[in-house]
Motif scaffolding. Structure first.
Motif, mmCIF file in Angstrom:
data_model
loop_
_atom_site.group_PDB
_atom_site.id
_atom_site.type_symbol
_atom_site.label_atom_id
_atom_site.label_comp_id
_atom_site.label_asym_id
_atom_site.label_seq_id
_atom_site.Cartn_x
_atom_site.Cartn_y
_atom_site.Cartn_z
ATOM 1 N N SER A 262 0.906 -1.025 0.092
ATOM 2 C CA SER A 262 -0.130 -0.203 -0.103
ATOM 3 C C SER A 262 0.958 1.151 -0.049
ATOM 4 C CB SER A 262 -0.952 -0.285 1.183
ATOM 5 O OG SER A 262 -0.853 0.794 2.359
ATOM 6 N N TYR A 263 1.381 1.789 -0.807
ATOM 7 C CA TYR A 263 2.217 2.847 -0.629
ATOM 8 C C TYR A 263 2.618 3.328 0.568
ATOM 9 C CZ TYR A 263 0.596 2.857 -5.563
ATOM 10 O OH TYR A 263 0.317 2.805 -6.949
ATOM 11 N N ALA A 264 3.434 2.302 1.545
ATOM 12 C CA ALA A 264 3.550 2.374 2.802
ATOM 13 C C ALA A 264 4.992 3.045 3.126
ATOM 14 C CB ALA A 264 3.264 1.254 3.705
ATOM 15 N N ALA A 265 5.199 3.557 4.223
ATOM 16 C CA ALA A 265 6.389 4.118 4.672
ATOM 17 C C ALA A 265 7.268 2.880 5.028
ATOM 18 C CB ALA A 265 6.354 4.975 5.912
ATOM 19 N N ALA A 266 6.472 1.966 5.407
ATOM 20 C CA ALA A 266 7.232 0.624 5.529
ATOM 21 C C ALA A 266 6.217 -0.578 5.555
ATOM 22 C CB ALA A 266 7.850 0.487 7.189
ATOM 23 N N GLY A 267 6.745 -1.802 5.597
ATOM 24 C CA GLY A 267 5.667 -2.970 5.431
ATOM 25 C C GLY A 267 4.825 -2.856 6.552
ATOM 26 N N GLY A 268 3.817 -3.598 6.605
ATOM 27 C CA GLY A 268 2.757 -3.506 7.607
ATOM 28 C C GLY A 268 3.482 -4.394 8.724
ATOM 29 N N ARG A 269 2.960 -4.149 9.912
ATOM 30 C CA ARG A 269 3.275 -5.043 11.071
ATOM 31 C C ARG A 269 2.891 -6.484 11.248
ATOM 32 N NH1 ARG A 269 -0.099 -1.681 12.879
ATOM 33 N NH2 ARG A 269 -1.952 -2.177 14.039
ATOM 34 N N THR A 270 3.848 -7.447 11.449
ATOM 35 C CA THR A 270 2.988 -8.813 11.893
ATOM 36 C C THR A 270 3.255 -9.035 13.285
ATOM 37 O OG1 THR A 270 3.908 -9.451 9.559
ATOM 38 C CG2 THR A 270 3.280 -11.161 11.403
ATOM 39 N N THR A 271 2.209 -9.353 13.954
ATOM 40 C CA THR A 271 1.973 -9.592 15.409
ATOM 41 C C THR A 271 1.647 -11.086 15.925
ATOM 42 O OG1 THR A 271 0.119 -8.554 16.007
ATOM 43 C CG2 THR A 271 1.928 -6.994 15.924
ATOM 44 N N ALA A 272 1.891 -11.317 17.064
ATOM 45 C CA ALA A 272 1.199 -12.705 17.370
ATOM 46 C C ALA A 272 -0.246 -12.586 17.427
ATOM 47 C CB ALA A 272 1.527 -13.172 18.666
ATOM 48 N N ALA A 273 -0.781 -11.263 17.871
ATOM 49 C CA ALA A 273 -2.285 -11.012 17.911
ATOM 50 C C ALA A 273 -2.846 -11.017 16.372
ATOM 51 C CB ALA A 273 -2.646 -9.739 18.581
ATOM 52 N N SER A 274 -2.075 -10.297 15.342
ATOM 53 C CA SER A 274 -2.628 -10.487 14.061
ATOM 54 C C SER A 274 -2.720 -11.783 13.515
ATOM 55 C CB SER A 274 -1.760 -9.508 13.259
ATOM 56 O OG SER A 274 -0.606 -9.845 12.946
ATOM 57 N N ALA A 275 -1.629 -12.677 13.993
ATOM 58 C CA ALA A 275 -1.413 -14.110 13.354
ATOM 59 C C ALA A 275 -2.730 -14.856 13.781
ATOM 60 C CB ALA A 275 -0.146 -14.527 13.448
ATOM 61 N N ALA A 276 -2.998 -14.705 15.144
ATOM 62 C CA ALA A 276 -3.972 -15.401 15.739
ATOM 63 C C ALA A 276 -5.148 -15.162 15.352
ATOM 64 C CB ALA A 276 -3.983 -15.372 17.301
ATOM 65 N N SER A 277 -5.340 -13.838 14.973
ATOM 66 C CA SER A 277 -7.012 -13.580 14.300
ATOM 67 C C SER A 277 -7.028 -13.826 12.981
ATOM 68 C CB SER A 277 -6.933 -12.118 14.808
ATOM 69 O OG SER A 277 -6.153 -11.262 13.769
ATOM 70 N N GLY A 278 -5.974 -14.216 12.513
ATOM 71 C CA GLY A 278 -6.268 -14.291 10.920
ATOM 72 C C GLY A 278 -5.937 -13.141 10.008
ATOM 73 N N SER B 10 2.893 -4.387 0.352
ATOM 74 C CA SER B 10 2.637 -2.950 0.263
ATOM 75 C C SER B 10 3.268 -2.621 -0.849
ATOM 76 C CB SER B 10 2.858 -2.007 1.305
ATOM 77 O OG SER B 10 4.147 -2.109 1.876
ATOM 78 N N LEU B 11 2.614 -1.868 -1.923
ATOM 79 C CA LEU B 11 3.268 -1.278 -3.197
ATOM 80 C C LEU B 11 4.686 -0.622 -2.860
ATOM 81 C CD1 LEU B 11 0.204 -0.586 -4.981
ATOM 82 C CD2 LEU B 11 1.490 -2.720 -5.143
ATOM 83 N N PRO B 12 5.684 -0.869 -3.674
ATOM 84 C CA PRO B 12 6.711 0.332 -3.532
ATOM 85 C C PRO B 12 6.066 1.531 -3.756
ATOM 86 C CG PRO B 12 7.174 -1.690 -4.506
ATOM 87 C CD PRO B 12 5.903 -1.833 -4.506
ATOM 88 N N ALA B 13 6.579 2.537 -2.881
ATOM 89 C CA ALA B 13 6.255 3.905 -2.975
ATOM 90 C C ALA B 13 7.108 4.379 -4.328
ATOM 91 C CB ALA B 13 6.446 4.963 -1.706
ATOM 92 N N PRO B 14 6.409 5.371 -5.025
ATOM 93 C CA PRO B 14 7.221 6.054 -6.366
ATOM 94 C C PRO B 14 8.301 6.684 -5.832
ATOM 95 C CG PRO B 14 4.659 6.192 -6.428
ATOM 96 C CD PRO B 14 4.968 5.660 -4.931
ATOM 97 N N ALA B 15 9.392 6.638 -6.588
ATOM 98 C CA ALA B 15 10.644 7.421 -6.242
ATOM 99 C C ALA B 15 10.304 8.808 -6.118
ATOM 100 C CB ALA B 15 11.704 6.967 -7.274
ATOM 101 N N ALA B 16 9.378 9.145 -6.910
ATOM 102 C CA ALA B 16 8.940 10.958 -6.915
ATOM 103 C C ALA B 16 8.548 11.402 -5.583
ATOM 104 C CB ALA B 16 8.319 11.104 -7.885
ATOM 105 N N TRP B 17 8.174 10.422 -4.744
ATOM 106 C CA TRP B 17 7.357 10.835 -3.468
ATOM 107 C C TRP B 17 8.711 11.197 -2.320
ATOM 108 C CZ3 TRP B 17 2.725 6.950 -2.291
ATOM 109 C CH2 TRP B 17 1.941 7.166 -3.242
#
Length: 946
Positions: A24-40, A47-54
């Motif tokens: 998602s044009y993100a500053a960094a990849g989304g986080r992965t946590t134990a809670a997120s893994a457990a919840s599905g 996330s899409l690599p942000a354009p170099a122009a940004w």
């Protein structure tokens, strides 16, 4: 054997190998946590690599969670809708178009139904919006129910595309005696009968069981003919709603006909029969003769050979295709008796004295395939077909046939009853699929999106440039929404050159060139047709490096803000723009289309990615905290999103949260807005060296790239400040805090209780650079002042603001309220002391018995966003001088000149300024000497708030 890697996994692996930011044009990849893994919840979503122009980049929705506050409250209401609405209703129009079972679902209606505006020519768009809403909801909350609903919709759309690529297949349903063939409304399917079905007979009987599903006039049960001159037909309903049989060799004026006496009931089986012999025709309904005509001289023999023999289709293009089910269609070469007809009511033809039709007999008991067997012995096999031909071309996906796209290519003027923005609808579906893929990793969604891109490129790349320019310049019919932005995103994911080439095929050169040259050509243009074009151009600049695209987008933004912007951040009147600088002159009941605010927010943030002009985020705050929040009603509803279309700014306007017939564009964008409130709270510098705090909203940011969290605690805008607390590890970066342009009463920053040196300037970013450690706390205080904003073309027409919040008067009066605000103004220039706070209700005030409340509250109270400023007497510090407040020719008053110099260091400073101002007005002959002296005395004796 291990399961093969999905395309998504391969893309992510490639990104990791290449060392690019996580997908998602993100500053960094989304986080992965134990809670997120457990919840599905999505695991480290690509996330899409942000354009170099940004030079700055947003964070993924997963990375920012909302805390308790006005945004979370509004989102909760929309999430209830996202959980509760039956998605099969949205899919109904897609399944029907493909000839698939609709599972008994009822289409949403409004713009998503065939009975809605412009015959439902925009249907399908709302499904795309809904997919985006579900995707954003899943990424924001991790609730599995949203992922499941996405999976249902993507799976169904996959089946739809596959069905559109095949010849139609019978849809078998329960019939009167056994099985029957259903023709879903919106399927455009009919049964093509062989040429010999009427046998050129001099006498004939037609009999059929029908179960109509819609009350559309002139839907044909049977139509045999060459054109609209020579034909024979049986219609379920004529213009009066009753069955009709007719035969003619001279067009409608020469019809010999039979009309029933009562409508056929919907969704129930009825038996229709017609006998024609010896100059007499008889129409039977359920075994009873309801019409007889002894002057019917025309027979199939008189008609001769006919080109077409159809069940369910008319030779008149405007007539609807029959919607419902058929069973037991028989044709005899004689006129059955009344008794024989009556027997057909209770049994299959084969089990009655008449027996099966000797010319044709179709039981419609097939359960698969696309043909129907003839049991007459003549082997006249019938075929199921679509009115628009088919199968569709590879990749095509829509809730209607390709015909709208085809017609657009030859149009020279707008007619949305024939063609209503097919590429706009394609954009919504495409974006919904891209969002679904990003949220869940479902490769079917990307495959569908890529197929749509391929199909559009295949179609548009073959058209001459002049045709494309003409198409895109047509009002409404040629509207294509944000498809360029979506196609650029598709290209980022697929890397296919055809997809980038497709994005450039939507260039509307005359508009781009004018805006690139900073020539304002917006007067008379449809606002929402054009705003998303410029977000797409900014993205096209990122993909191609062509500067004119970005220049055009920047200049366009400044043509709207502030020159065509209402106080709440909205734009457009009756969906169109008027002349530059005309605000008061355009106010009406249909101002500020909600979609326009949505799209202006998207454009503002996209431009900010390239150039960190605080004006973009000042506008973002204005439109978000006022129009966008205020467009959502504060009421739960599983069936409706409860979002405005227009927000009328006329006095006493009551917002309509169930606009038009429903499922409108603004309800669609409203669903999206309410599930992504956090998307622009924080941005990061592209190199990770700075964190931008753009909005003051309770939230927690997880900045995985720097290993820290930032928790913002505030009840803003009910609280006049915010606190930021750093968590996680330590990291050195610049914290850039937006200083709103309205923050003229001060903007004070402390870190761990110590004041940060510097002079924050309204309309800028204030930077605090240090190595941040867990527990560090930043406190921001920004006192609100009550202020007015004047309409550009009528300074006496004003809007009231407290900080970022537009306050509206709640009054049923239909004329502009006359309001005075100087009477208790404080030495700071703050007008707030003139208002009386309402106890227990933050941001609610009383003035002369009228309640003033935040625009963002989604109520049905009659409201005044603008008022007429009236200061008839010179009142200072609550003391009336007894002197009329004089005015210059331009409307500027003495009190305006007095308070324009605020803030004052103290009362003495104010009195001195009053004296000098009075002297200037006396010298100019605008104020009598004696009146001026009374004003000065009043200033000297009055008491002022700070």
């Amino acid at each position: 054997m291990a399961a093969p890697l999905s395309r998504r996994a391969l893309l992510l692996a490639t990104a990791i190998t290449a060392g690019t930011p996580g997908l998602s044009y993100a500053a960094a990849g989304g986080r992965t946590t134990a809670a997120s893994a457990a919840s599905g919840r999505p695991q480290a979503p690509a996330s899409l690599p942000a354009p170099a122009a940004w030079s700055v980049r947003p964070f993924a929705l997963e990375d920012v969670t909302l805390g308790r506050g006005v945004f979370a409250d509004k989102r909760r209401l929309m999430l209830d809708h996202a959980r509760g609405y039956n998605v099969n209703r949205l899919l109904q129009v897609f399944r029907a178009n493909a000839g698939l079972s609709t599972l008994g679902a009822v289409a949403p209606g409004g713009w998503e139904g065939l009975d809605g505006e412009a015959n439902g020519n925009l249907r399908g768009h709302y499904t795309g919006h809904f997919l985006t809403m579900l995707s954003q909801a899943y990424r924001s909350t991790g609730e599995q129910v949203f992922a499941e609903r996405i999976g249902t919709m993507v799976g169904a759309l996959t089946e739809v595309r596959e069905a559109l690529r095949r010849d139609p297949a019978v849809l078998s349903v329960a019939g009167r005696f056994g099985t029957a063939a259903e023709n879903p409304r919106g399927s455009y399917q009919y049964v093509d009968l062989p040429a010999g079905v009427l046998g050129g007979a001099a006498a004939i009987t037609l009999a059929v069981w029908v179960k109509p599903a819609h009350d559309g006039a002139w839907a044909r049960v049977l139509d045999c003919g060459d054109d609209t001159t020579r034909y024979l037909y049986l219609a379920a309903r004529n213009a009066d709603g009753v069955p009709r049989f007719a035969v003619t060799t001279g067009g409608p004026g020469g019809e010999q006909g039979l009309d029933g006496t009562a409508p056929l009931p919907l969704n129930e089986w009825s038996h229709l029969a017609v006998t024609l012999a010896d100059g007499t025709g008889t129409l039977y309904v359920d075994g009873t003769a309801v019409a007889r005509n002894t002057g019917m001289t025309l027979t199939p023999a008189a008609l001769g050979a006919l080109a077409d023999h159809w069940l369910g289709r008319s030779h008149y293009p405007a007539d609807p295709v029959f919607a419902g089910a058929f069973e037991e269609f028989n044709v005899w070469s004689r006129a059955l008796t009344a008794a024989e007809i009556g027997a057909l009511r209770d049994s299959r033809a084969a089990d009655t004295p008449a027996g099966r039709g000797d010319l044709a007999s179709y039981a419609f008991d097939e359960t698969s395939g696309g043909t129907f067997a003839d049991a007459s012995g003549r082997e006249l096999t019938a075929t199921l077909r679509r009115t628009w031909g088919g199968p569709s071309h590879p990749g095509f996906l829509a809730a209607y046939p390709e015909t709208q796209f085809i017609r657009l290519e030859s149009m020279t003027g707008s007619d949305y009853t024939q063609v209503w923005a097919p590429y706009y609808t394609a954009h919504k579906i495409l974006q919904g699929l891209l969002d679904a893929h990003l949220a869940t990793g479902d490769d079917r969604a990307l495959d569908l999106a890529s197929g749509m891109g391929d199909w559009m490129h295949s179609r548009l790349s073959k058209l001459p440039a002049a045709t494309l320019q003409r198409m895109w310049g047509i009002f409404s019919s040629g509207e294509f929404g944000g498809i360029v932005e979506a196609v650029c995103e598709l290209h980022t994911r697929t890397g296919r050159p055809e997809h980038l080439a497709l994005a450039r095929l939507f260039d509307l050169d005359r508009l781009i060139d004018a805006c690139a040259a900073d020539t304002d050509v917006l007067d008379g243009l449809h606002a929402n047709q054009h705003i998303p074009i410029f977000t797409g151009l900014a993205r096209l600049h990122d993909e191609t490096g062509e500067e004119r695209y970005l220049t055009a987008a920047r200049n366009f933004w400044r043509m709207v803000v502030p020159h065509r912007m209402y106080a709440i951040g909205g734009t457009s009147t009756g969906e169109f723009w008027k002349a530059r600088g005309v605000i008061a002159g355009t106010i009406g009941a249909s101002t500020a289309e909600t979609c326009c605010a949505y799209n202006m927010l998207k454009l503002s943030r996209t431009l900010f990615f390239h150039e960190q002009d605080p004006a973009y985020m000042d506008y973002y705050e204005r439109a978000l905290y006022n129009q966008v929040l205020g467009s959502k009603r504060d009421l739960p509803d599983a069936e409706k999103p409860l979002v405005t279309y227009f927000i009328g700014l006329t006095p006493g306007h009551v917002r309509d949260y169930t606009p038009k017939q429903g499922t409108t564009c603004c309800e669609g964008t409203g669903m999206e807005s309410a599930t992504k409130y956090q998307d622009s709270v924080y941005f990061a510098a592209a190199d990770g060296s700075a964190l931008y705090v753009n909005l003051y909203s309770p939230s927690t940011l997880t900045w995985a790239e720097r290993g820290v969290t930032v928790t913002q605690s505030t009840d803003f805008p009910r609280e006049q400040g915010s606190s930021l607390t750093v968590g996680g590890g330590s990291a050195a970066f610049a914290l850039r805090l937006r200083v709103p342009s309205w923050a003229t009463a001060g903007f004070r920053v402390t870190v761990n209780g110590r004041a940060v040196p510097g002079t924050p300037r309204p309309g800028s970013y204030f930077t605090v650079s240090r190595t941040w450690r867990s527990g560090d706390t930043v406190r921001i205080a920004m006192p609100f002042r009550l202020r007015v904003e004047k309409a550009l073309d009528d300074p006496s027409l004003q809007a009231l603001f407290l900080g970022p919040v537009n306050l509206v008067a709640r009054s049923s009066a239909t004329g502009h309220l006359e309001v005075g605000l100087y009477r208790n103004a404080g030495l700071s220039g703050d007008l707030l002391p003139t208002l009386t706070p309402v106890s227990g209700r933050p941001l609610h005030f009383l003035l002369d018995g009228t309640e003033w409340a935040p625009f963002f509250e989604g109520t049905e109270d009659p409201a005044h966003a603008y008022f007429r400023r009236s200061e008839p007497r010179v009142v200072l510090g609550g003391t009336d001088s007894g002197v009329a407040n004089p005015a210059r020719a331009d409307g500027t008053t003495l009190l305006d000149d007095v308070w324009a110099a605020a803030p004052f260091r103290g009362k003495g400073s104010l009195v001195a300024h009053v004296r000098s101002t009075v002297e200037a007005w006396v010298t100019a002959g605008l104020l009598a000497r004696g009146d001026g002296e009374r004003v000065v005395r009043t200033a000297r004796t009055a008491t002022y708030a700070d």
